[in-house]
Write an enzyme that holds these catalytic residues in place. Structure first.
Site, PDB file in Angstrom:
ATOM      1  N   SER A 213      35.244  37.197  38.367  1.00 52.74           N
ATOM      2  CA  SER A 213      35.864  37.363  37.060  1.00 52.74           C
ATOM      3  C   SER A 213      35.342  38.664  36.501  1.00 52.74           C
ATOM      4  O   SER A 213      34.293  39.172  36.943  1.00 52.74           O
ATOM      5  CB  SER A 213      35.467  36.210  36.115  1.00 52.74           C
ATOM      6  OG  SER A 213      35.777  36.502  34.763  1.00 52.74           O
TER       7      SER A 213
ATOM      8  N   TYR B 177      29.075  30.439  32.733  1.00 55.09           N
ATOM      9  CA  TYR B 177      30.225  30.959  33.482  1.00 55.09           C
ATOM     10  C   TYR B 177      29.973  32.400  33.896  1.00 55.09           C
ATOM     11  O   TYR B 177      30.166  32.776  35.063  1.00 55.09           O
ATOM     12  CB  TYR B 177      31.479  30.853  32.626  1.00 55.09           C
ATOM     13  CG  TYR B 177      32.738  31.305  33.319  1.00 55.09           C
ATOM     14  CD1 TYR B 177      33.390  30.481  34.236  1.00 55.09           C
ATOM     15  CD2 TYR B 177      33.284  32.553  33.066  1.00 55.09           C
ATOM     16  CE1 TYR B 177      34.539  30.899  34.883  1.00 55.09           C
ATOM     17  CE2 TYR B 177      34.431  32.983  33.705  1.00 55.09           C
ATOM     18  CZ  TYR B 177      35.063  32.147  34.610  1.00 55.09           C
ATOM     19  OH  TYR B 177      36.202  32.568  35.248  1.00 55.09           O
TER      20      TYR B 177
END
Length: 304
Positions: A143, A156
């Protein structure tokens, strides 16, 4: 390096029924690949297989937190198609609401790391010998959070930075083996997992709007990610950033990150929202699902 044509290749996709996973399964299948679809939701896997057609699609129930289930799935894929050429480690999870490191539940934090980091490691452990034997390709979904500040989303962000490092090491280790590895860096994508920051949670939405300049705060459709994934695998790309506007941010992270961190630490709009988040005390428990459970990339997108 010569173009790596996908026709007739076998590609394994984890988290295959989520927004990115399903879009990539369709795009890979349309390119002529056999697709091995891994996920936890049997009914969603069956529905995806019906849309693709069973001749070149194999649905397998597996959980990236369970090594045995991944080993069995890889064995079944090899038995069905004769080998494994590409693995796309796509499965991932994130909190359903924002939380700071001071307030997030420990079990939730560890669950996210288990799925995103150890789940990727388990997937590679199961698939890598077969991919190397076929001189294939590994792609891991990280990401832009691998290098973007993870305030209110630290587990995350930390997990995505970790899998980036896994792939960097792997690509070097495969240097003389004929196989390759790459990292996918999506920005905001219209999936169920990102829905929390686009109206699903009002505070998360306000924090996204405050922390990200407008060009970087917009979401793209998973089909755009899928198109880049196909192109990237065929080029054996080391890095895929989508949308492309994030590319300079990643390339200049060593310069930009200290400046951004300093600005966010004093941000007139963001800092009050972070204090409000801690005062609210949300996301301090792993359950129930409406308030703190992890939402998987495997979950169908609920957008708009």
């Amino acid at each position: 390096m010569a173009r790596y044509h996908l026709t007739g290749r076998t590609v394994l996709v984890t988290g295959a029924t989520g927004g990115i996973g399903a879009a990539c399964a369709h795009a890979l299948h349309a390119r002529g690949a056999n697709v091995v679809l891994l996920g936890r939701d049997t009914s969603s896997l069956s529905a995806l297989t019906r849309r693709l057609g069973p001749e070149r699609a194999l649905p397998l129930t597996a959980d990236v937190t369970d090594q045995a289930s991944l080993d069995e799935a890889v064995a079944r894929a090899v038995h069905r198609f004769g080998g494994l050429d590409v693995v796309f480690a796509n499965a991932g999870t994130a909190p359903t609401c924002p939380a700071t490191l001071a307030t997030i539940d420990a079990a939730l934090f560890e669950h996210i790391v288990d799925v995103n980091v150890l789940g990727t490691w388990r997937t590679l452990r199961a698939a890598l010998p077969h991919v190397v034997a076929r001189r294939g390709h590994v792609l891991v979904n990280a990401s832009v959070y691998a290098y973007v500040n993870g305030a209110a989303n630290a587990p995350y962000a930390a997990s995505k930075a970790a899998v980036e490092q896994l792939v960097r090491a792997l690509r070097v280790e495969l240097g003389t083996r004929g196989a390759t590895a790459g990292v996918l860096y999506p920005g905001w994508v219209e999936t169920g997992m990102s829905r929390v920051a686009f109206g699903g949670d009002p505070l998360a939405t306000r924090m996204r709007e405050a922390a990200f300049p407008r060009p970087f705060a917009r979401a793209i459709g998973p089909e755009l990610v899928a198109a880049r994934v196909v192109q990237g695998i065929e080029r054996r790309a080391a890095a895929l950033t989508v949308p492309r506007r994030w590319g300079p941010v990643g390339a200049l992270r060593g310069i930009l990150n200290p400046l951004v961190d300093r600005a966010l630490a004093r941000h007139a709009r963001l800092q009050p929202l972070l204090r409000q988040l801690e005062d609210d005390g949300r996301c301090r428990t792993l359950a129930p699902a409406a308030d703190g459970a992890a939402l998987s990339e495997e979950d169908p997108a609920k957008w708009g």
